[in-house]
Design an enzyme around this catalytic site. Structure first.
Site, PDB file in Angstrom:
ATOM      1  N   ARG A  93     -18.082  -2.241   9.106  1.00 11.94           N
ATOM      2  CA  ARG A  93     -16.771  -1.955   9.676  1.00 11.94           C
ATOM      3  C   ARG A  93     -16.748  -0.558  10.282  1.00 11.94           C
ATOM      4  O   ARG A  93     -17.294   0.373   9.709  1.00 11.94           O
ATOM      5  CB  ARG A  93     -15.701  -2.049   8.577  1.00 11.94           C
ATOM      6  CG  ARG A  93     -15.292  -3.453   8.299  1.00 11.94           C
ATOM      7  CD  ARG A  93     -14.445  -3.563   7.080  1.00 11.94           C
ATOM      8  NE  ARG A  93     -13.378  -2.562   6.991  1.00 11.94           N
ATOM      9  CZ  ARG A  93     -12.470  -2.562   6.018  1.00 11.94           C
ATOM     10  NH1 ARG A  93     -12.497  -3.497   5.087  1.00 11.94           N
ATOM     11  NH2 ARG A  93     -11.542  -1.639   5.971  1.00 11.94           N
ATOM     12  N   ARG A 148       0.824  -1.203   0.000  1.00 15.35           N
ATOM     13  CA  ARG A 148       0.000   0.000   0.000  1.00 15.35           C
ATOM     14  C   ARG A 148       0.861   1.258   0.000  1.00 15.35           C
ATOM     15  O   ARG A 148       0.323   2.361   0.004  1.00 15.35           O
ATOM     16  CB  ARG A 148      -0.857  -0.006   1.258  1.00 15.35           C
ATOM     17  CG  ARG A 148      -2.346   0.059   1.001  1.00 15.35           C
ATOM     18  CD  ARG A 148      -3.001  -0.100   2.334  1.00 15.35           C
ATOM     19  NE  ARG A 148      -4.388   0.179   2.369  1.00 15.35           N
ATOM     20  CZ  ARG A 148      -5.327  -0.741   2.529  1.00 15.35           C
ATOM     21  NH1 ARG A 148      -5.009  -2.013   2.571  1.00 15.35           N
ATOM     22  NH2 ARG A 148      -6.580  -0.387   2.663  1.00 15.35           N
ATOM     23  N   ARG A 208     -21.560  -1.092   2.644  1.00 15.95           N
ATOM     24  CA  ARG A 208     -20.771  -2.328   2.734  1.00 15.95           C
ATOM     25  C   ARG A 208     -20.998  -3.023   4.079  1.00 15.95           C
ATOM     26  O   ARG A 208     -21.081  -2.405   5.118  1.00 15.95           O
ATOM     27  CB  ARG A 208     -19.289  -1.975   2.590  1.00 15.95           C
ATOM     28  CG  ARG A 208     -18.385  -3.167   2.771  1.00 15.95           C
ATOM     29  CD  ARG A 208     -17.077  -2.937   2.128  1.00 15.95           C
ATOM     30  NE  ARG A 208     -16.167  -2.162   2.964  1.00 15.95           N
ATOM     31  CZ  ARG A 208     -14.864  -2.046   2.662  1.00 15.95           C
ATOM     32  NH1 ARG A 208     -14.379  -2.614   1.579  1.00 15.95           N
ATOM     33  NH2 ARG A 208     -14.095  -1.338   3.431  1.00 15.95           N
TER      34      ARG A 208
HETATM   35  P1  AMP Z   1      -8.582  -2.834   4.254  1.00 18.48           P
HETATM   36  O1  AMP Z   1      -9.396  -3.910   4.858  1.00 18.48           O
HETATM   37  O2  AMP Z   1      -7.630  -3.328   3.193  1.00 18.48           O
HETATM   38  O3  AMP Z   1      -9.385  -1.647   3.790  1.00 18.48           O
HETATM   39  O4  AMP Z   1      -7.614  -2.284   5.432  1.00 18.48           O
HETATM   40  C1  AMP Z   1      -8.162  -1.659   6.585  1.00 18.48           C
HETATM   41  C2  AMP Z   1      -7.109  -0.822   7.281  1.00 18.48           C
HETATM   42  O5  AMP Z   1      -6.020  -1.662   7.684  1.00 18.48           O
HETATM   43  C3  AMP Z   1      -6.457   0.260   6.427  1.00 18.48           C
HETATM   44  O6  AMP Z   1      -7.213   1.452   6.383  1.00 18.48           O
HETATM   45  C4  AMP Z   1      -5.122   0.442   7.140  1.00 18.48           C
HETATM   46  O7  AMP Z   1      -5.270   1.206   8.325  1.00 18.48           O
HETATM   47  C5  AMP Z   1      -4.777  -0.970   7.562  1.00 18.48           C
HETATM   48  N1  AMP Z   1      -3.980  -1.670   6.531  1.00 18.48           N
HETATM   49  C6  AMP Z   1      -4.330  -2.762   5.793  1.00 18.48           C
HETATM   50  N2  AMP Z   1      -3.355  -3.120   4.943  1.00 18.48           N
HETATM   51  C7  AMP Z   1      -2.354  -2.225   5.136  1.00 18.48           C
HETATM   52  C8  AMP Z   1      -1.064  -2.018   4.553  1.00 18.48           C
HETATM   53  N3  AMP Z   1      -0.605  -2.831   3.577  1.00 18.48           N
HETATM   54  N4  AMP Z   1      -0.310  -0.994   5.021  1.00 18.48           N
HETATM   55  C9  AMP Z   1      -0.730  -0.179   5.995  1.00 18.48           C
HETATM   56  N5  AMP Z   1      -1.930  -0.301   6.581  1.00 18.48           N
HETATM   57  C10 AMP Z   1      -2.740  -1.292   6.164  1.00 18.48           C
END
Ligand code: AMP
Length: 210
Positions: free
Chosen positions: A156, A88, A123
């Site tokens: 969420r 990311r 969602r």
């Molecule tokens: P997601 O479910 O992919 O939307 O991730 C939810 C949250 O987890 C994000 O908003 C970040 O705070 C954290 N997160 C998930 N993957 C990453 C990553 N590769 N790097 C940094 N933070 C992450």
């Protein structure tokens, strides 16, 4: 196949990852889902990460890279995997290269910001098996109940409108530069993510030659 899914929060990465996992017989590794499990289990990592997630910020790169290394060392990843939510940031992508992940393809699902808030506010995800749903675009047969396992569908905490705006800003600043990073390496494919789920799945398969 080692595949990375890029795209703004709510672009449909999790939904398309689920389809591709079933089609290819390889697991989806979602760093966000792993972190949420840690937060629910109140582990040391969960306690460190919770504040960042609640604020819509990214969790520090070191924590994420450790999570990914541990997960990819598990047996089910030996024939390939789909990375949903990693890398990311540019430093994460560079770490992935140093670790020798050898990504085959990067699929970028493009959805403009205007559509994202609408998508994320509807969602839902299953509390038990984490299958993604949407109240309108991917509705379960019985409202609030998971079609797969009967679990309760929840929203969420970071899908609240104010947090969504912050997450989108973070996406543009930190994650979007990965498009050029992977384009330069000749492995980026972009698909339009605003169509119906099954139409996007068809475009994704075509783009990946599946
Ligand atoms: P997601 O479910 O992919 O939307 O991730 C939810 C949250 O987890 C994000 O908003 C970040 O705070 C954290 N997160 C998930 N993957 C990453 C990553 N590769 N790097 C940094 N933070 C992450």
């Amino acid at each position: 196949m080692k595949l990375v899914l890029l795209g703004a929060p709510g672009s449909g990465k999790g939904t398309q990852a689920e389809k591709l996992s079933a089609l290819l017989g390889i697991p989806t590794i979602s760093t966000g889902a792993i972190i949420r499990e840690h937060i629910n289990g109140k582990t040391e990592l969960g306690l460190k990460a919770a504040g960042y997630i609640a604020e819509g910020q990214l969790v520090p790169d070191e924590l994420i890279i450790d999570i990914v290394i541990n997960r990819l060392n598990q047996d089910d990843c030996k024939d390939g995997y789909i990375l949903d939510g990693f890398p990311r940031t540019i430093p994460q992508a560079e770490a992935a290269e140093r670790l020798g992940l050898n990504i085959d393809k990067v699929l970028d699902i493009f959805v403009p910001d205007e559509a994202i808030v609408d998508r994320l506010s509807g969602r839902r995800e299953c509390r038990i098996c984490r299958t993604p749903f949407h109240t309108i675009y991917n509705a379960p047969s019985i409202p609030g109940v998971c079609d797969k396992c009967g679990g309760e569908l929840i929203r969420r905490a970071d899908d609240e409108p104010e947090t969504i705006k912050k997450r989108l800003a973070v996406y543009h600043a930190e994650t979007e530069p990965l498009e050029d990073f992977y384009r330069e390496r000749g492995i980026l494919t972009v698909v339009e993510g605003r169509k119906k789920i099954e139409d996007t799945t068809r475009d994704v398969r075509e783009a990946l030659g599946l």
